[in-house]
Design an enzyme around this catalytic site. Structure first.
Site, PDB file in Angstrom:
ATOM      1  N   ASP A  83       0.828  -1.211   0.000  1.00  0.00           N
ATOM      2  CA  ASP A  83       0.000   0.000   0.000  1.00  0.00           C
ATOM      3  C   ASP A  83       0.865   1.265   0.000  1.00  0.00           C
ATOM      4  O   ASP A  83       2.047   1.217   0.319  1.00  0.00           O
ATOM      5  CB  ASP A  83      -0.964   0.021   1.203  1.00  0.00           C
ATOM      6  N   ASN A 152      -7.773  -0.999  13.705  1.00  0.00           N
ATOM      7  CA  ASN A 152      -9.214  -1.140  13.411  1.00  0.00           C
ATOM      8  C   ASN A 152      -9.494  -2.371  12.556  1.00  0.00           C
ATOM      9  O   ASN A 152     -10.574  -2.502  11.989  1.00  0.00           O
ATOM     10  CB  ASN A 152      -9.733   0.125  12.708  1.00  0.00           C
ATOM     11  N   GLU A 159      -9.482  -0.932   4.550  1.00  0.00           N
ATOM     12  CA  GLU A 159     -10.134  -0.432   5.758  1.00  0.00           C
ATOM     13  C   GLU A 159     -11.454  -1.168   5.988  1.00  0.00           C
ATOM     14  O   GLU A 159     -11.968  -1.849   5.087  1.00  0.00           O
ATOM     15  CB  GLU A 159     -10.417   1.070   5.588  1.00  0.00           C
TER      16      GLU A 159
HETATM   17  C1  GLP Z   1      -0.599   0.588   8.561  1.00  0.00           C
HETATM   18  C2  GLP Z   1      -0.370  -0.078   7.201  1.00  0.00           C
HETATM   19  C3  GLP Z   1      -0.542  -1.563   7.292  1.00  0.00           C
HETATM   20  C4  GLP Z   1       0.062  -2.044   8.592  1.00  0.00           C
HETATM   21  C5  GLP Z   1      -0.806  -1.592   9.708  1.00  0.00           C
HETATM   22  C6  GLP Z   1      -0.248  -1.867  11.095  1.00  0.00           C
HETATM   23  O1  GLP Z   1      -1.453   1.658   8.456  1.00  0.00           O
HETATM   24  N1  GLP Z   1      -1.208   0.439   6.167  1.00  0.00           N
HETATM   25  O2  GLP Z   1       0.025  -2.192   6.147  1.00  0.00           O
HETATM   26  O3  GLP Z   1       0.148  -3.464   8.600  1.00  0.00           O
HETATM   27  O4  GLP Z   1      -1.192  -0.244   9.566  1.00  0.00           O
HETATM   28  O5  GLP Z   1       0.787  -0.988  11.399  1.00  0.00           O
HETATM   29  P1  GLP Z   1       1.787  -1.208  12.599  1.00  0.00           P
HETATM   30  O6  GLP Z   1       2.601  -2.418  12.241  1.00  0.00           O
HETATM   31  O7  GLP Z   1       2.640   0.022  12.660  1.00  0.00           O
HETATM   32  O8  GLP Z   1       0.978  -1.435  13.815  1.00  0.00           O
END
Ligand code: GLP
Length: 259
Positions: A83, A152, A159
């Protein structure tokens, strides 16, 4: 390490995703690196997708160590990014790909010709998104998809509201996700939209590994594993992958799971 099989909601698969509970963040990172290394050794030219965020940093450190030590050959692996914020290039100070470059691609000396960046600045994003999915297919489909879990329940930037049929597309980010992502960069404003690989593409991967750690995600992990599969919690769709999916979770994030 204690492998368990969870119920993953209403999954009709006879074999459910495996839940591997490990002691801590380091153990989770090592286990995830092992899974990637195993797939890459079997498919040296295979396509994979890997996430950004704070969760995979330990896995990247270990993978880079193995690559630099000559224990793991990543020279022909095709890396598809998961992403990126819409309209943002990897050079932008607040770019998801910048985190991937910093945490893995640069330290592991990955040939960037083998990296498929999300076409987040394309003039025709819908067409570029379709071409991105076509490129995954042309590469033989994903051999492994390593994913994280948003607070979430999002996966990549799928999302809440995202279904199992979704493909690479533009998505609207929730306030919650934008606030969460703001922690990655000092003083940056997170765009309102992103482009994300879809859940459908992830679910088609030969193996799917979701990594989650920390008490802050214990509640959402429980909901994902024990509740119904629903668009409200996109990570729950992993249940559809049955035994091709594995959740590697530390004891903190697994705290509320029924054993
Ligand atoms: C982010 C990314 C995801 C990621 C998730 C968890 O917003 N878009 O690809 O896996 O949220 O993030 P984190 O590993 O920092 O908790």
């Amino acid at each position: 390490m204690c492998p368990r099989v969870g119920n993953y909601g209403e999954s009709s698969m006879t074999e459910k995703p495996t839940i591997t509970v490990v002691a801590d963040y380091d153990a989770m990172s090592l286990a995830a690196a092992d899974r990637v290394a195993d797939v890459v050794s079997r498919y040296p030219e295979g396509a994979i997708t890997i996430p950004t965020g704070s969760t995979p940093v330990g896995m990247y450190t270990e993978l880079a160590r193995r690559i630099n030590a000559g224990e793991l050959d990543f020279s022909r692996v095709q890396i598809f990014c998961l992403d990126e914020y819409l309209g943002v290039t990897p050079e932008d100070p607040a770019a998801l790909t910048k985190l991937l470059l910093r945490d893995f691609l640069v330290p592991a000396n990955i040939n960037l010709d083998n990296v498929h960046f999300i076409p987040s600045t394309a003039a025709d994003p819908a067409k570029a998104a379709q071409e991105y999915d076509d490129a995954v297919k042309a590469a033989g489909g994903l051999k492994i998809a390593v994913i994280g879990l948003g607070p979430n329940g999002h996966v990549g930037f799928n999302e809440p509201g995202s279904g199992p049929e979704t493909r690479t597309r533009i998505v609207n980010l929730t306030r919650e996700s934008r606030d969460q992502n703001a922690h990655y960069y000092e003083g940056a404003t997170i765009p309102e939209q992103a482009m994300s690989m879809g859940i459908g593409t992830i679910l088609e991967s030969e193996k799917i590994v979701m990594i989650v750690n920390g008490t802050a995600k214990a509640e959402i992990v429980k909901e994902m594993v024990e509740g119904p599969m629903t668009n409200d919690l996109p990570g729950s769709w992993l249940g559809l992958a049955g035994s091709r999916a594995e959740l590697i979770v530390d004891t903190s994030a697994a705290a509320f799971l029924e054993s």
